[in-house]
Design a protein around this motif. Structure first.
Motif, PDB file in Angstrom:
ATOM      1  N   LYS A   1       0.830  -1.209   0.000  1.00 28.91           N
ATOM      2  CA  LYS A   1       0.000   0.000   0.000  1.00 28.91           C
ATOM      3  C   LYS A   1       0.864   1.259   0.000  1.00 28.91           C
ATOM      4  CE  LYS A   1      -1.713   1.791   4.018  1.00 28.91           C
ATOM      5  NZ  LYS A   1      -1.604   3.230   4.251  1.00 28.91           N
ATOM      6  N   ASN A   2       1.810   1.325   0.922  1.00 26.70           N
ATOM      7  CA  ASN A   2       2.537   2.586   1.084  1.00 26.70           C
ATOM      8  C   ASN A   2       3.514   2.852  -0.063  1.00 26.70           C
ATOM      9  OD1 ASN A   2       1.047   3.199   3.300  1.00 26.70           O
ATOM     10  ND2 ASN A   2       2.588   2.560   4.803  1.00 26.70           N
ATOM     11  N   ALA A   3       3.852   1.808  -0.838  1.00 22.50           N
ATOM     12  CA  ALA A   3       4.620   2.031  -2.071  1.00 22.50           C
ATOM     13  C   ALA A   3       3.658   2.520  -3.162  1.00 22.50           C
ATOM     14  CB  ALA A   3       5.316   0.752  -2.505  1.00 22.50           C
ATOM     15  N   ALA A   4       2.493   1.865  -3.266  1.00 23.25           N
ATOM     16  CA  ALA A   4       1.538   2.224  -4.328  1.00 23.25           C
ATOM     17  C   ALA A   4       1.082   3.675  -4.209  1.00 23.25           C
ATOM     18  CB  ALA A   4       0.334   1.283  -4.276  1.00 23.25           C
ATOM     19  N   VAL A   5       0.825   4.124  -2.969  1.00 25.26           N
ATOM     20  CA  VAL A   5       0.306   5.495  -2.835  1.00 25.26           C
ATOM     21  C   VAL A   5       1.394   6.551  -3.043  1.00 25.26           C
ATOM     22  CG1 VAL A   5      -1.665   4.849  -1.386  1.00 25.26           C
ATOM     23  CG2 VAL A   5       0.495   5.544  -0.291  1.00 25.26           C
ATOM     24  N   ALA A   6       2.657   6.120  -3.156  1.00 24.00           N
ATOM     25  CA  ALA A   6       3.733   7.050  -3.536  1.00 24.00           C
ATOM     26  C   ALA A   6       4.010   6.954  -5.035  1.00 24.00           C
ATOM     27  CB  ALA A   6       5.001   6.730  -2.747  1.00 24.00           C
TER      28      ALA A   6
ATOM     29  N   ARG B   1      -3.601  10.656   3.957  1.00 27.17           N
ATOM     30  CA  ARG B   1      -2.320  11.249   4.284  1.00 27.17           C
ATOM     31  C   ARG B   1      -1.399  11.323   3.059  1.00 27.17           C
ATOM     32  NH1 ARG B   1       0.312  14.476   7.879  1.00 27.17           N
ATOM     33  NH2 ARG B   1       2.520  14.023   7.821  1.00 27.17           N
ATOM     34  N   ALA B   2      -1.436  10.251   2.263  1.00 25.04           N
ATOM     35  CA  ALA B   2      -0.505  10.174   1.140  1.00 25.04           C
ATOM     36  C   ALA B   2      -0.814  11.217   0.073  1.00 25.04           C
ATOM     37  CB  ALA B   2      -0.540   8.774   0.535  1.00 25.04           C
ATOM     38  N   SER B   3      -1.964  11.923   0.190  1.00 25.20           N
ATOM     39  CA  SER B   3      -2.235  12.964  -0.799  1.00 25.20           C
ATOM     40  C   SER B   3      -1.179  14.062  -0.704  1.00 25.20           C
ATOM     41  CB  SER B   3      -3.633  13.533  -0.623  1.00 25.20           C
ATOM     42  OG  SER B   3      -3.778  14.032   0.682  1.00 25.20           O
TER      43      SER B   3
ATOM     44  N   ARG C   1       0.190  15.354  13.012  1.00 27.36           N
ATOM     45  CA  ARG C   1       0.929  14.857  11.848  1.00 27.36           C
ATOM     46  C   ARG C   1       1.438  16.049  11.044  1.00 27.36           C
ATOM     47  NH1 ARG C   1      -1.754   9.409   9.508  1.00 27.36           N
ATOM     48  NH2 ARG C   1       0.356   9.236   8.694  1.00 27.36           N
ATOM     49  N   PRO C   2       2.541  16.641  11.507  1.00 28.47           N
ATOM     50  CA  PRO C   2       3.031  17.862  10.854  1.00 28.47           C
ATOM     51  C   PRO C   2       3.664  17.573   9.494  1.00 28.47           C
ATOM     52  CG  PRO C   2       4.549  17.173  12.596  1.00 28.47           C
ATOM     53  CD  PRO C   2       3.407  16.184  12.588  1.00 28.47           C
ATOM     54  N   ILE C   3       3.848  18.630   8.676  1.00 31.74           N
ATOM     55  CA  ILE C   3       4.558  18.453   7.401  1.00 31.74           C
ATOM     56  C   ILE C   3       5.734  19.440   7.307  1.00 31.74           C
ATOM     57  CG2 ILE C   3       2.619  17.462   6.097  1.00 31.74           C
ATOM     58  CD1 ILE C   3       2.330  20.253   4.755  1.00 31.74           C
TER      59      ILE C   3
ATOM     60  N   VAL D   1      13.796  15.098  11.663  1.00 31.08           N
ATOM     61  CA  VAL D   1      13.230  13.816  12.123  1.00 31.08           C
ATOM     62  C   VAL D   1      13.237  12.879  10.915  1.00 31.08           C
ATOM     63  CG1 VAL D   1      11.667  14.585  13.970  1.00 31.08           C
ATOM     64  CG2 VAL D   1      10.877  14.614  11.634  1.00 31.08           C
ATOM     65  N   VAL D   2      13.348  11.581  11.202  1.00 32.14           N
ATOM     66  CA  VAL D   2      13.315  10.623  10.093  1.00 32.14           C
ATOM     67  C   VAL D   2      11.860  10.508   9.657  1.00 32.14           C
ATOM     68  CG1 VAL D   2      13.802   8.260   9.384  1.00 32.14           C
ATOM     69  CG2 VAL D   2      15.289   9.399  11.041  1.00 32.14           C
ATOM     70  N   SER D   3      11.559  11.021   8.485  1.00 32.08           N
ATOM     71  CA  SER D   3      10.171  11.038   8.014  1.00 32.08           C
ATOM     72  C   SER D   3      10.056  10.356   6.651  1.00 32.08           C
ATOM     73  CB  SER D   3       9.676  12.486   7.916  1.00 32.08           C
ATOM     74  OG  SER D   3       8.538  12.557   7.078  1.00 32.08           O
TER      75      SER D   3
ATOM     76  N   THR E   1       6.293   0.808  13.414  1.00 28.95           N
ATOM     77  CA  THR E   1       5.146   1.295  14.194  1.00 28.95           C
ATOM     78  C   THR E   1       3.835   0.750  13.614  1.00 28.95           C
ATOM     79  OG1 THR E   1       3.901   3.271  14.830  1.00 28.95           O
ATOM     80  CG2 THR E   1       5.221   3.472  12.842  1.00 28.95           C
ATOM     81  N   ASP E   2       3.806   0.482  12.304  1.00 29.77           N
ATOM     82  CA  ASP E   2       2.579  -0.014  11.679  1.00 29.77           C
ATOM     83  C   ASP E   2       2.272  -1.466  12.049  1.00 29.77           C
ATOM     84  OD1 ASP E   2       2.314   2.463  10.578  1.00 29.77           O
ATOM     85  OD2 ASP E   2       2.980   1.910   8.577  1.00 29.77           O
ATOM     86  N   MET E   3       3.170  -2.119  12.810  1.00 30.59           N
ATOM     87  CA  MET E   3       2.909  -3.468  13.338  1.00 30.59           C
ATOM     88  C   MET E   3       2.674  -3.434  14.839  1.00 30.59           C
ATOM     89  SD  MET E   3       2.755  -5.863  11.142  1.00 30.59           S
ATOM     90  CE  MET E   3       2.732  -7.158  12.357  1.00 30.59           C
TER      91      MET E   3
ATOM     92  N   ASP F   1      -8.402   2.847  13.675  1.00 32.31           N
ATOM     93  CA  ASP F   1      -7.673   3.209  12.464  1.00 32.31           C
ATOM     94  C   ASP F   1      -7.268   1.908  11.773  1.00 32.31           C
ATOM     95  OD1 ASP F   1      -4.959   2.396  13.326  1.00 32.31           O
ATOM     96  OD2 ASP F   1      -5.052   4.116  14.672  1.00 32.31           O
ATOM     97  N   LEU F   2      -6.500   2.035  10.705  1.00 33.36           N
ATOM     98  CA  LEU F   2      -6.171   0.857   9.882  1.00 33.36           C
ATOM     99  C   LEU F   2      -5.489  -0.262  10.675  1.00 33.36           C
ATOM    100  CD1 LEU F   2      -5.618  -0.598   7.168  1.00 33.36           C
ATOM    101  CD2 LEU F   2      -3.723   0.987   6.808  1.00 33.36           C
ATOM    102  N   ARG F   3      -4.366   0.051  11.307  1.00 33.11           N
ATOM    103  CA  ARG F   3      -3.620  -1.018  11.993  1.00 33.11           C
ATOM    104  C   ARG F   3      -4.280  -1.396  13.313  1.00 33.11           C
ATOM    105  NH1 ARG F   3      -1.400  -2.202   7.203  1.00 33.11           N
ATOM    106  NH2 ARG F   3      -0.353  -0.383   6.364  1.00 33.11           N
TER     107      ARG F   3
END
Ligand code: EPZ
Length: 428
Positions: A22-27, A93-95, A122-124, A161-163, A304-306, A369-371
């Motif tokens: 998912k997180n590869a596809a939405v990028a 979020r991925a938008s 969730r800052p940017i 931060v590692v983002s 964190t997603d696990m 939420d999802l997870r």
């Protein structure tokens, strides 16, 4: 209202095939905006977040052909607007990746502030720091983030931060910039490497993806490409934990075992047997399971997603485990739901203390939420009695065919509609 109904305590057995990440596809889908050709993308997961992202591109003028359920052909050359001001944009979020992609193509972008799973602020700021290093200015007006510049010029960006999101956005914005961009303290997640490989397959010059220093030499032109997305690390991890929590024996196919190392290591520490093959892992339980301490970290640390899924498992092992959530500020809200099923979890800030109990007992819970939703499914599969999970739209955002996949492993899980509400046992 749709819900999942699970009758638990059936050990999962058999084989399950993992979908594309998912997180590869939405990028990768928004990255097509940067292409000067047609992109055919395989192994796309059939999930709501991906459909939404493809729809956003279509609304902007791209042609998205669905060749089959996991292959899209996208031609984004007709997109003429740098504005993605749609209702749907706000919900994902991925938008925010549209900012980097549109900035990279048009040197300006206006995108609604990102939504997505709610687990704290969730800052940017790091995304904007990167854009500004490339020469862009930004403003926020009426819920829209606007970024623009005359021209993008590469520079070195140090991430405070590692983002994941900021690393992806800076790659997208810089791939067609003048000169060289270096991202220091970059995120190293598998989907960042996948995005870089996708862009390189179109002629981009990105090196170092997967390390904390990524170098992007700007190019003028990106061809079309044929590309296949990597398997989903988190979907695979979720089935691994589900197999463990039900005392099952499951072969999880179409995975990259290297991506699962941190999950495998923790499952083995708990006492679960994990056998690794070239493109699959077998998870089985052959003895008692016991406590383990976990700290979530950026890749290659424990994802964190696990975190919610492994918490569901740790709820029913011997001993007391501690989870330290170091990525998100507020990702333990779901523990109240697990506690309603009989788990004993106390939370203090970013630390959860999980006292193992003999068993969980089914009741009605919510997928916050999802997870968190995935954790409720794992808890329901392991629990005695019947579990009803509400707000399953969160789960369907990110897990392809989760009901069918679990049913094929022997689980008793069904999507039900509100008329079946009457079937909820009186004891609930
Ligand atoms: C990605 O979100 C994932 N989403 C999330 O997965 C995942 O939880 C997260 O990375 C961490 O691995 C997608 O890939 C679509 P971050 P992202 O920027 O990019 C702070 C799932 O379940 N930060 O790496 O939004 C931030 O507050 C989803 O599939 C800043 O301070 O996460 C957080 O504490 C949910 N400033 C930390 O960095 C910024 O500008 C990591 O966030 C950006 C982030």
């Amino acid at each position: 209202m749709e819900k999942f109904r699970i009758n638990g305590q059936i050990p999962l057995k058999g084989e399950v095939k993992i979908s594309g990440a998912k997180n590869a596809a939405v990028a990768i889908i928004p990255a097509v905006i940067l292409s000067d050709g047609i992109c055919r993308i395989d192994n796309i997961p059939n999930i709501n977040d991906v459909t939404l992202m493809a729809h956003i591109l279509e609304q902007m003028g791209a042609t998205v052909k669905m060749i089959n359920k996991s292959t899209f052909e996208i031609d984004a050359r007709n997109i003429s607007s740098h504005i993605a001001n749609y209702d749907s944009v706000r919900h994902m979020r991925a938008s925010s990746y549209l900012l980097g992609a549109l900035l990279g193509r048009f040197h300006k972008a206006s995108v609604s502030l990102p939504g997505g799973c709610d687990f704290g602020v969730r800052p940017i700021d790091q995304h904007l720091k990167g854009f500004s290093a490339l020469g862009a200015t930004h403003s926020v007006e009426g819920g829209l983030v606007n970024v623009s510049t005359e021209k993008l010029v590469g520079d070195t960006v140090y991430m405070d931060v590692v983002s994941v999101g900021a690393t992806i956005n800076i790659i997208l914005a810089s791939v067609k910039a003048e000169g060289t961009t270096i991202i220091e303290n970059a995120a190293k997640e598998p989907h960042i490497v996948d995005l870089a490989n996708f862009l390189n397959s179109m002629g981009a010059e990105i090196s170092g993806a997967g390390t904390d220093s990524i170098k992007i030499k700007g190019v003028n032109y990106l061809n079309g490409t044929n590309y296949s997305i990597i398997p989903d690390q988190i979907e695979a991890g979720t089935y691994m934990v589900a197999a463990a929590a039900t005392g099952g024996n499951v072969l999880i196919k179409n995975v990259i075992p290297k991506h699962l190392e941190s999950i495998t290591a923790k499952l083995q520490e708990i006492g679960v047997t994990v056998d690794e093959y070239d493109e699959s892992v077998r998870v089985s339980v052959n003895g008692p399971l016991s406590k383990c301490n976990i700290k979530t970290m950026p890749h290659p640390g424990f994802p964190t997603d696990m975190q919610p899924q492994i918490a569901a498992l740790l709820s029913i092992v011997n001993g007391t485990s501690i989870i330290n959530e170091s990525v998100w500020d507020n990702r333990f809200r779901y523990t109240d739901e697990l506690n309603r099923m009989g788990s004993k979890i106390s939370v203090d800030g970013k630390i959860a203390v999980i006292e193992g109990v003999k068993e969980l007992v089914g009741t009605s819970v919510k997928a916050l939420d999802l997870r968190a939703g995935a954790a409720m499914i794992i808890a329901g599969l392991a629990a005695s009695g019947t579990t009803f999970i509400e707000e399953i739209q969160h789960i369907e955002r990110g897990y392809e065919n989760i009901v069918d996949k679990l049913v094929s492993l022997g689980a008793d899980i069904k999507k039900i509609y509100s008329p079946e509400k009457d079937n909820i046992p009186k004891a609930l």
